[in-house]
Design a protein around this motif. Sequence first.
Motif, PDB file in Angstrom:
ATOM      1  N   ARG A  91       0.835  -1.204   0.000  1.00  0.00           N
ATOM      2  CA  ARG A  91       0.000   0.000   0.000  1.00  0.00           C
ATOM      3  C   ARG A  91       0.870   1.255   0.000  1.00  0.00           C
ATOM      4  N   ASP A 133       2.222   1.637  -3.430  1.00  0.00           N
ATOM      5  CA  ASP A 133       1.163   2.113  -4.331  1.00  0.00           C
ATOM      6  C   ASP A 133       0.824   3.581  -4.078  1.00  0.00           C
ATOM      7  N   GLU A 134       0.711   3.931  -2.786  1.00  0.00           N
ATOM      8  CA  GLU A 134       0.365   5.317  -2.451  1.00  0.00           C
ATOM      9  C   GLU A 134       1.494   6.275  -2.843  1.00  0.00           C
ATOM     10  N   TYR A 169       1.261   6.689  -6.463  1.00  0.00           N
ATOM     11  CA  TYR A 169       0.091   7.512  -6.763  1.00  0.00           C
ATOM     12  C   TYR A 169       0.376   8.990  -6.480  1.00  0.00           C
TER      13      TYR A 169
END
Length: 412
Positions: free
Chosen positions: A304, A307-308, A311
Motif C-alpha cells: 500500500r 502504491d500510495e 500515486y
Amino acid sequence: MDSGRAISLYELNNRVRGVLKDGLPPYFWIVAETSDVRENQNGHCYLEFIEKDSSNRNIIAKSRASIWANNYKLLKAFFEHETGQRFVSGLKVMVQVSVEFHELYGYSLNVQNIDPSYTLGDQARNRALIIQQLQEDGVLYLNKELELPELLNKIAIISSPTAAGYEDFCNQIENNPQGYVFYTKLFPAVMQGERTENSIIDALERIYQYQDFFDAVVIIRGGGATSELSYFDSYLLAASCAQFPLPIITGIGHERDDTVLDVVAHTRAKTPTAVAEFLITKMDETADELLYLQQEIMSLVSQRIVDEYAYLNGVATHLSYQLKEKIKDKLNSVDSISERLKHATNSLIKEKKHYLEIKEQHLKLISPENILKKGYTLTLKDNKIVKHAEELKAGDTITTMFADGRKGSVVK
C-alpha cells in the motif's frame, strides 16, 4: 511356636496350586464382562473379567485372564465375524476357561473358547442405552457444536488434586516449549468410585457460575483399570456435560475405551498429557495464524505504501503540469486583459479628452468676454448683473461693461 512346623510361601502356593488342579475340573464355562482388554507385541491378550451386583454399579468379583497368541488370533477372528463387533472391553461374554495358579503370579484364568451368542455386556449395553436416550433428547451433540475460541488458554480443570494425571497435565502446560501462558483453575472432584457422578456435576455447577472467565473445561483422571470407567457411563453426568455452555475436553486415561462422557464431550483425548498437548497445539495454530496475519498485514501495508507513493508521485507530476499550464493560461489571460485595459484606457482617455475639448470650446463660446466682443454689454449695480429694467430706479449708479472697458452712469 515350633518353627519346624512352618512352611515357605512358595510351598504354600504350590500346595494351593495342587489342590486347585486336583479339585477342579479342567475347564469351566463362565459368564463375565470383559475389562481392560489389551494385546501385547507378541500377540497375547491380557484382560480382566468382572462381575457387578444387581444395581450394575458395584464390582463384586474380578479376575485376571489371558488368551495366548495362537488361540487369541482364532477366537478373536471367530468372535468378531459372528458378532460384527470388535473384541474389546465392556462386553459380556461366555467363555471357557481353565483355572491357573502360579506360585509367583497368583490366580488367573486362561481362555480356551468363547460363545459368540453373548455379545454386548452390561457395561456396553448401558452405554448404548444412555447414548440412545441422549440422542432422543436432542442433546448428544450439543457440546460438540460449540466453537473453541481462537485463543484457548483460560482453562477450568475438573480432577482429583492428588491425581498423577493432574500433575502431568500441569507440568506439560506450564513447561510448554513455546512459553505460552495458560490460566488454569482446579475445581476438585472425586474421579473414581460411586461419588464420581455427583462430584463432577457439582464441579460443573461451580464452573457455571464463573463461565465468562474460562474458554473451556478439562475433565481428567489418571490411569487405572478399565472397569473403573463405568462411573463415567452416567446419563446425568453425560447430559450435564452435553448441555454445558463451554466446550468440554476429556482425558480420563484410557486410549482403548470410550465412555459416554467421551462421546458427548467436545473433544476426547486419551490421557491428561494428551489433553495438554491438544491445548498447546491449539495455541500453536493460533500463533501460526497470528504470524501469518502479521506477515499478510506487513505485506499489504508495504504494498500500500508503494502504491500510495507511486500515486502521490503521479498526482504531484500531474498537478505540477496542470499548475504550469494554469499559470501559463493565467499569464496569457493577464496579458490579454492588460492589453484590453490599455486599449480601453487609451480609448477612454481619448474620448474624455475630446469631450473636454468640446466643453472647452463651448465654454469659450458662451463666456462673457466672447459675448461682449460681439457688441453686447453687461449692466452692473452694486457689482451684480442687472437682468430686468425694474431693478433700476432714478438716481441709481450703474456700471456698463464693454469688451474693452467699463463706464459708470446714473439713471434719470
